[in-house]
Design a protein around this motif. Structure first.
Motif, PDB file in Angstrom:
ATOM      1  N   PHE A   1      -4.201 -12.141  -6.195  1.00  0.00           N
ATOM      2  CA  PHE A   1      -3.606 -11.967  -4.869  1.00  0.00           C
ATOM      3  C   PHE A   1      -3.067 -10.549  -4.721  1.00  0.00           C
ATOM      4  CE2 PHE A   1      -2.212 -16.688  -4.125  1.00  0.00           C
ATOM      5  CZ  PHE A   1      -3.507 -17.104  -4.377  1.00  0.00           C
ATOM      6  N   THR A   2      -3.085 -10.037  -3.491  1.00  0.00           N
ATOM      7  CA  THR A   2      -2.535  -8.726  -3.184  1.00  0.00           C
ATOM      8  C   THR A   2      -1.685  -8.804  -1.924  1.00  0.00           C
ATOM      9  OG1 THR A   2      -4.458  -7.616  -4.149  1.00  0.00           O
ATOM     10  CG2 THR A   2      -3.045  -6.314  -2.701  1.00  0.00           C
ATOM     11  N   ILE A   3      -0.453  -8.350  -2.029  1.00  0.00           N
ATOM     12  CA  ILE A   3       0.439  -8.300  -0.874  1.00  0.00           C
ATOM     13  C   ILE A   3       0.450  -6.880  -0.323  1.00  0.00           C
ATOM     14  CG2 ILE A   3       2.514  -7.829  -2.252  1.00  0.00           C
ATOM     15  CD1 ILE A   3       4.090  -9.591  -0.274  1.00  0.00           C
ATOM     16  N   SER A   4       0.510  -6.773   0.999  1.00  0.00           N
ATOM     17  CA  SER A   4       0.582  -5.467   1.640  1.00  0.00           C
ATOM     18  C   SER A   4       1.341  -5.623   2.957  1.00  0.00           C
ATOM     19  CB  SER A   4      -0.813  -4.889   1.884  1.00  0.00           C
ATOM     20  OG  SER A   4      -1.560  -5.724   2.753  1.00  0.00           O
ATOM     21  N   ARG A   5       1.693  -4.499   3.555  1.00  0.00           N
ATOM     22  CA  ARG A   5       2.396  -4.559   4.832  1.00  0.00           C
ATOM     23  C   ARG A   5       2.008  -3.372   5.691  1.00  0.00           C
ATOM     24  NH1 ARG A   5       8.566  -4.779   3.563  1.00  0.00           N
ATOM     25  NH2 ARG A   5       8.791  -4.684   5.842  1.00  0.00           N
ATOM     26  N   ASP A   6       2.111  -3.562   6.988  1.00  0.00           N
ATOM     27  CA  ASP A   6       1.894  -2.508   7.957  1.00  0.00           C
ATOM     28  C   ASP A   6       3.126  -2.490   8.850  1.00  0.00           C
ATOM     29  OD1 ASP A   6       1.182  -0.871  10.071  1.00  0.00           O
ATOM     30  OD2 ASP A   6      -0.891  -1.564  10.103  1.00  0.00           O
ATOM     31  N   ASN A   7       4.027  -1.569   8.594  1.00  0.00           N
ATOM     32  CA  ASN A   7       5.284  -1.544   9.348  1.00  0.00           C
ATOM     33  C   ASN A   7       5.066  -1.182  10.815  1.00  0.00           C
ATOM     34  OD1 ASN A   7       6.806  -2.352   7.147  1.00  0.00           O
ATOM     35  ND2 ASN A   7       7.386  -0.265   6.568  1.00  0.00           N
ATOM     36  N   ALA A   8       4.000  -0.466  11.103  1.00  0.00           N
ATOM     37  CA  ALA A   8       3.700  -0.130  12.497  1.00  0.00           C
ATOM     38  C   ALA A   8       3.307  -1.372  13.292  1.00  0.00           C
ATOM     39  CB  ALA A   8       2.591   0.907  12.565  1.00  0.00           C
ATOM     40  N   LYS A   9       2.763  -2.358  12.599  1.00  0.00           N
ATOM     41  CA  LYS A   9       2.347  -3.609  13.248  1.00  0.00           C
ATOM     42  C   LYS A   9       3.324  -4.752  12.972  1.00  0.00           C
ATOM     43  CE  LYS A   9      -2.595  -2.554  13.174  1.00  0.00           C
ATOM     44  NZ  LYS A   9      -3.943  -3.008  12.736  1.00  0.00           N
ATOM     45  N   ASN A  10       4.399  -4.463  12.251  1.00  0.00           N
ATOM     46  CA  ASN A  10       5.380  -5.503  11.904  1.00  0.00           C
ATOM     47  C   ASN A  10       4.723  -6.703  11.235  1.00  0.00           C
ATOM     48  OD1 ASN A  10       7.379  -3.910  12.996  1.00  0.00           O
ATOM     49  ND2 ASN A  10       7.646  -5.114  14.847  1.00  0.00           N
ATOM     50  N   THR A  11       3.829  -6.435  10.321  1.00  0.00           N
ATOM     51  CA  THR A  11       3.032  -7.506   9.722  1.00  0.00           C
ATOM     52  C   THR A  11       2.934  -7.321   8.212  1.00  0.00           C
ATOM     53  OG1 THR A  11       1.731  -7.725  11.750  1.00  0.00           O
ATOM     54  CG2 THR A  11       0.810  -8.701   9.764  1.00  0.00           C
ATOM     55  N   VAL A  12       3.023  -8.434   7.508  1.00  0.00           N
ATOM     56  CA  VAL A  12       2.783  -8.457   6.073  1.00  0.00           C
ATOM     57  C   VAL A  12       1.579  -9.350   5.821  1.00  0.00           C
ATOM     58  CG1 VAL A  12       4.399 -10.373   5.675  1.00  0.00           C
ATOM     59  CG2 VAL A  12       3.832  -8.813   3.799  1.00  0.00           C
ATOM     60  N   TYR A  13       0.802  -8.986   4.801  1.00  0.00           N
ATOM     61  CA  TYR A  13      -0.444  -9.695   4.512  1.00  0.00           C
ATOM     62  C   TYR A  13      -0.432 -10.220   3.078  1.00  0.00           C
ATOM     63  CZ  TYR A  13      -1.865  -6.854   8.521  1.00  0.00           C
ATOM     64  OH  TYR A  13      -1.928  -6.246   9.751  1.00  0.00           O
ATOM     65  N   LEU A  14      -1.224 -11.239   2.861  1.00  0.00           N
ATOM     66  CA  LEU A  14      -1.486 -11.719   1.517  1.00  0.00           C
ATOM     67  C   LEU A  14      -2.987 -11.944   1.389  1.00  0.00           C
ATOM     68  CD1 LEU A  14      -0.117 -12.542  -1.171  1.00  0.00           C
ATOM     69  CD2 LEU A  14      -0.286 -14.919  -0.377  1.00  0.00           C
ATOM     70  N   GLN A  15      -3.630 -11.060   0.665  1.00  0.00           N
ATOM     71  CA  GLN A  15      -5.065 -11.198   0.396  1.00  0.00           C
ATOM     72  C   GLN A  15      -5.232 -12.067  -0.841  1.00  0.00           C
ATOM     73  OE1 GLN A  15      -7.852  -9.998   2.091  1.00  0.00           O
ATOM     74  NE2 GLN A  15      -8.987 -11.275   0.634  1.00  0.00           N
ATOM     75  N   MET A  16      -5.951 -13.156  -0.705  1.00  0.00           N
ATOM     76  CA  MET A  16      -6.128 -14.100  -1.807  1.00  0.00           C
ATOM     77  C   MET A  16      -7.598 -14.183  -2.168  1.00  0.00           C
ATOM     78  SD  MET A  16      -3.489 -17.106  -0.576  1.00  0.00           S
ATOM     79  CE  MET A  16      -4.521 -17.609   0.796  1.00  0.00           C
ATOM     80  N   ASN A  17      -7.918 -13.821  -3.383  1.00  0.00           N
ATOM     81  CA  ASN A  17      -9.300 -13.838  -3.870  1.00  0.00           C
ATOM     82  C   ASN A  17      -9.449 -14.831  -5.011  1.00  0.00           C
ATOM     83  OD1 ASN A  17      -9.907 -11.726  -2.058  1.00  0.00           O
ATOM     84  ND2 ASN A  17      -9.343 -10.187  -3.575  1.00  0.00           N
ATOM     85  N   SER A  18     -10.677 -15.191  -5.295  1.00  0.00           N
ATOM     86  CA  SER A  18     -10.977 -16.115  -6.399  1.00  0.00           C
ATOM     87  C   SER A  18     -10.086 -17.357  -6.318  1.00  0.00           C
ATOM     88  CB  SER A  18     -10.784 -15.413  -7.740  1.00  0.00           C
ATOM     89  OG  SER A  18     -11.610 -14.272  -7.832  1.00  0.00           O
TER      90      SER A  18
END
Length: 121
Positions: free
Chosen positions: A67-84
């Motif tokens: 899993f990889t967590i990331s964020r885009d403060n310009a979009k006020n959004t946090v993501y969680l990329q889940m693989n395998s």
């Protein structure tokens, strides 16, 4: 701050999903953001968290780099990329906001409504 999680769904083992969590009503860039999950019959568990700038990240040891967590403060959004993805990843996934860098759910001030992830074998 109010949080709205999305992106869950059904996927076969080995597949991928990306969860999103949109924030509103607060200064998103001031919050540490975390993802937690809760499987049926189990307690809520920590998945990942990220610092204000996105430069610091922490993951549950059991994820083994999938899993990889990331964020885009310009979009006020946090993501969680889940693989395998594996059947054991099946759970309701929650995003949360905190003013403290912590894996402890009780220290998070705001929670999203949760999004269901189901992984079939």
């Amino acid at each position: 701050v109010q949080l709205q999680a999305s992106g869950g769904g059904m996927v076969q083992a080995g597949g991928s999903l990306r969860l999103s969590c949109a924030a509103s009503g607060g200064t998103f860039s001031l919050y540490f953001m975390g993802w937690f999950r809760q499987a049926p019959g189990k307690e809520r568990e920590f998945v990942a968290l990220i610092t204000w700038s996105g430069s610091g990240k922490d993951y549950a040891d059991t994820l083994q780099g999938r899993f990889t967590i990331s964020r885009d403060n310009a979009k006020n959004t946090v993501y969680l990329q889940m693989n395998s993805l594996m059947p054991d990843d099946t759970a309701v996934y929650y995003c949360a906001a905190a003013t403290t860098y912590s894996r402890r759910a009780e220290l998070y001030d705001a929670w999203g409504q949760g999004t269901q992830v189901t992984v079939s074998s």
